[in-house]
Write an enzyme that holds these catalytic residues in place. Structure first.
Site, PDB file in Angstrom:
ATOM      1  N   CYS A   1       0.797  -1.238   0.000  1.00 30.23           N
ATOM      2  CA  CYS A   1       0.000   0.000   0.000  1.00 30.23           C
ATOM      3  C   CYS A   1       0.826   1.283   0.000  1.00 30.23           C
ATOM      4  O   CYS A   1       0.787   2.036  -0.961  1.00 30.23           O
ATOM      5  CB  CYS A   1      -0.925   0.007   1.213  1.00 30.23           C
ATOM      6  SG  CYS A   1      -2.078  -1.352   1.195  1.00 30.23           S
TER       7      CYS A   1
HETATM    8  N1  LIG Z   1      -2.656  -6.160   1.846  1.00 28.12           N
HETATM    9  C1  LIG Z   1      -3.133  -5.150   2.517  1.00 28.12           C
HETATM   10  O1  LIG Z   1      -2.805  -4.962   3.681  1.00 28.12           O
HETATM   11  C2  LIG Z   1      -4.106  -4.151   1.892  1.00 28.12           C
HETATM   12  C3  LIG Z   1      -4.731  -3.226   2.734  1.00 28.12           C
HETATM   13  C4  LIG Z   1      -5.645  -2.352   2.198  1.00 28.12           C
HETATM   14  C5  LIG Z   1      -5.913  -2.392   0.842  1.00 28.12           C
HETATM   15  N2  LIG Z   1      -5.285  -3.278   0.029  1.00 28.12           N
HETATM   16  C6  LIG Z   1      -5.658  -3.290  -1.382  1.00 28.12           C
HETATM   17  O2  LIG Z   1      -6.477  -4.429  -1.638  1.00 28.12           O
HETATM   18  C7  LIG Z   1      -6.243  -4.920  -2.961  1.00 28.12           C
HETATM   19  C8  LIG Z   1      -5.859  -6.397  -2.905  1.00 28.12           C
HETATM   20  O3  LIG Z   1      -4.644  -6.522  -2.186  1.00 28.12           O
HETATM   21  P1  LIG Z   1      -4.169  -7.871  -1.529  1.00 28.12           P
HETATM   22  O4  LIG Z   1      -3.081  -7.483  -0.582  1.00 28.12           O
HETATM   23  O5  LIG Z   1      -5.318  -8.645  -1.010  1.00 28.12           O
HETATM   24  O6  LIG Z   1      -3.561  -8.609  -2.816  1.00 28.12           O
HETATM   25  P2  LIG Z   1      -3.140 -10.159  -2.937  1.00 28.12           P
HETATM   26  O7  LIG Z   1      -2.126 -10.219  -4.012  1.00 28.12           O
HETATM   27  O8  LIG Z   1      -2.830 -10.706  -1.584  1.00 28.12           O
HETATM   28  O9  LIG Z   1      -4.465 -10.881  -3.416  1.00 28.12           O
HETATM   29  C9  LIG Z   1      -5.040 -10.678  -4.655  1.00 28.12           C
HETATM   30  C10 LIG Z   1      -5.673 -11.988  -5.104  1.00 28.12           C
HETATM   31  O10 LIG Z   1      -6.340 -11.722  -6.330  1.00 28.12           O
HETATM   32  C11 LIG Z   1      -6.126 -12.821  -7.202  1.00 28.12           C
HETATM   33  N3  LIG Z   1      -6.356 -12.335  -8.551  1.00 28.12           N
HETATM   34  C12 LIG Z   1      -5.544 -11.641  -9.380  1.00 28.12           C
HETATM   35  N4  LIG Z   1      -6.175 -11.356 -10.518  1.00 28.12           N
HETATM   36  C13 LIG Z   1      -7.414 -11.858 -10.436  1.00 28.12           C
HETATM   37  C14 LIG Z   1      -8.535 -11.873 -11.289  1.00 28.12           C
HETATM   38  N5  LIG Z   1      -8.506 -11.277 -12.482  1.00 28.12           N
HETATM   39  N6  LIG Z   1      -9.649 -12.508 -10.863  1.00 28.12           N
HETATM   40  C15 LIG Z   1      -9.681 -13.107  -9.653  1.00 28.12           C
HETATM   41  N7  LIG Z   1      -8.653 -13.121  -8.801  1.00 28.12           N
HETATM   42  C16 LIG Z   1      -7.539 -12.501  -9.181  1.00 28.12           C
HETATM   43  C17 LIG Z   1      -4.725 -13.284  -6.902  1.00 28.12           C
HETATM   44  O11 LIG Z   1      -4.514 -14.612  -7.279  1.00 28.12           O
HETATM   45  C18 LIG Z   1      -4.682 -13.103  -5.377  1.00 28.12           C
HETATM   46  O12 LIG Z   1      -5.117 -14.271  -4.703  1.00 28.12           O
HETATM   47  C19 LIG Z   1      -5.172  -4.010  -3.549  1.00 28.12           C
HETATM   48  O13 LIG Z   1      -5.784  -3.000  -4.280  1.00 28.12           O
HETATM   49  C20 LIG Z   1      -4.502  -3.426  -2.334  1.00 28.12           C
HETATM   50  O14 LIG Z   1      -3.929  -2.166  -2.603  1.00 28.12           O
HETATM   51  C21 LIG Z   1      -4.392  -4.181   0.539  1.00 28.12           C
END
Ligand SMILES: NC(=O)c1ccc[n+]([C@@H]2O[C@H](COP(=O)([O-])OP(=O)(O)OC[C@H]3O[C@@H](n4cnc5c(N)ncnc54)[C@H](O)[C@@H]3O)[C@@H](O)[C@H]2O)c1
Length: 450
Positions: free
Chosen positions: A284
């Protein structure tokens, strides 16, 4: 019979909720909906994750396996790669990655691809919520036009006059505020900001989230909700840059910045402590601000605070390497040929997430300067392949007294609680501490605190 869903429908029990993207954000959210009694399907493009989930297994350290198993057994949770099953759910929540591309511009390909997967399956009355962090305008400018290719409409509207505007489906944005590893605030306790494309969409999304979080905070549009998340992260990014810069100055002035921050933090109002470090990490804080500075260019606007903070924060790994070289020099050693063990490669304390961790840049810089590098991280047994650091291939080396004593320098990059700092400082010849992790040990001759 198609289900006639009004916004109030989402106040109901046993909703069918589809979560797209079962990662750090999507998986806890899916489990929270399951815990609240809803029927949840996790959609992911990664078949390995889907099969682990369906056999009740976790691939994220802080997400308990027994919890997944419990909801799989009770049929409140299952996972799939079959996006046609989106047809059967009431609400679809998108939690896919939003990284930066090679040129450090927003990479919205995951969000776009997800909208494309939803579009042929979109049903009248379904609620779609984007949670991925992104620039203001993404929901309306990118997701909405793709979904409307289905022939269903969701007009952009605000204000009392549009309170009951007809809409074929509901579309909203609600940013995730997950803080992995935070034991004090879990998803259920963190207020959730929600903005709709139109008032019925806002009401539908508010009704859905009110079932799983303590407080819903409505805002007037998806753009306001998108911007709120960026403000939160830019606030952190800029303040971390500020203390990082002050650390450089304090070091020249022979003042301990950590002592200064602790002193300033005793002010009961108007101050919030931020701590310096080896550089920003995580999915982030190093990424999200640049979504806004990129979008700002469309408005002929230079987001100077963001750019300056980025410049300072990205220079920190270089500073760590330079100070490590200076510390070795004081011992009559060169960086070239020195054995350096990096402690902690996760981007922050007590998590298993290495994304954007400055440890990778530091390891690579040390290696390029001829140091013989190794690492230990109790949460990351093997360095994963990183897009920007493809040549780093290492396994975590056990922290035995002999190993510590063999190193020319032990460099603390991430201050995991599992590290025995007493033993580390006791056995190592030289320790460079970028996190004030050795604070409790007092002043030690072999510790250089950055
Ligand atoms: N990790 C954090 O602490 C956090 C906190 C707040 C916001 N975010 C935001 O949340 C969002 C997701 O982050 P995350 O950390 O969960 O990412 P992540 O990489 O842990 O998880 C994303 C998941 O999406 C899947 N994926 C990718 N493309 C896909 C598609 N087309 N269809 C279905 N699944 C698909 C991946 O295989 C993965 O399992 C981002 O925008 C991030 O900025 C993350």
């Amino acid at each position: 019979m198609p289900i006639d869903r009004k916004p109030e429908f989402f106040k109901g029990a046993q909703l069918k909720v589809g979560i797209i993207g079962c990662g750090y954000v999507g998986l806890p959210l899916a489990l929270r909906f399951a815990e609240a009694g809803h029927k949840v399907t996790g959609f992911d493009t990664d078949p390995a994750k889907v099969s682990l989930l369906n056999s009740g297994k976790s691939y994220i350290e802080h997400i308990r396996q027994d919890k997944i198993q419990q909801f799989v057994n009770s049929r409140h949770f299952n996972a799939t790669t079959d996006f046609e099953r989106l047809k059967d759910v009431d609400a679809i929540v998108i939690c896919v990655p939003t990284p930066l591309d090679e040129r450090r511009d927003p990479d919205l390909s995951y969000v776009e691809q997800t909208a494309i997967s939803i579009q042929p399956n979109l049903q009248r009355g379904q609620l779609v919520v984007l949670e991925s962090t992104t620039y203001p305008g993404t929901t309306e400018e990118l997701v909405l036009p793709i979904l409307e290719k289905s022939g269903l409409r969701c007009p952009i509207a605000a204000g009392i006059a549009s309170d009951n505007i007809p809409t074929d489906f509901f579309l909203a944005f609600s940013p995730e505020r997950e803080d992995p590893g935070n034991k004090q605030y879990g998803l259920a306790q963190i207020p959730k900001v929600v903005g709709g494309t139109n008032p019925p969409s806002a009401r539908a999304a508010q009704a859905l989230y009110a079932q799983v979080v303590a407080k819903v905070v409505p805002v007037s549009s998806t753009r306001a909700a998108e911007m709120a998340k960026l403000l939160e992260n830019i606030f952190r990014c800029v303040n971390i840059a500020l203390v990082n810069e002050l650390k450089l100055l304090a070091s020249r002035m022979n003042i301990d910045i950590w002592e200064v921050i602790d002193a300033a933090a005793t002010k009961p109002f108007g101050f919030m402590p931020f701590y310096p470090g080896p550089g920003l990490g995580g999915h982030c804080i190093p990424v999200d601000p640049f979504y806004l500075s990129w979008k700002a260019r469309e408005y002929d606007f230079a987001a100077r605070f963001i750019e300056l903070a980025g410049e300072i924060n990205t220079s920190m790994p270089g500073y760590v390497v330079q100070r490590t070289a200076a510390a070795l020099n004081d011992e009559g050693k060169a960086l070239k040929g020195s054995k350096i063990a990096v402690l902690g490669v996760a981007y922050k304390k007590d998590v298993d997430d290495p994304r954007e961790s400055p440890a990778f840049t530091i390891l690579e810089m040390l290696q390029k300067n001829g140091a013989v590098v190794s690492y230990n991280d109790p949460h990351i047994p093997t360095l994963p392949r990183m897009r920007h650091h493809p040549s780093l291939r290492l396994d975590s080396t056990p922290l035995t007294p002999e190993f510590l004593a063999r190193q020319d320098c032990v460099l603390i990059v991430t201050d995991h609680s599992a590290f025995d700092y007493d033993a580390i400082v006791g056995h190592a010849k030289l320790v460079v501490d970028t996190r004030n992790a050795t604070k409790k040990l007092g002043v030690k001759a072999n510790v250089v605190k950055l």
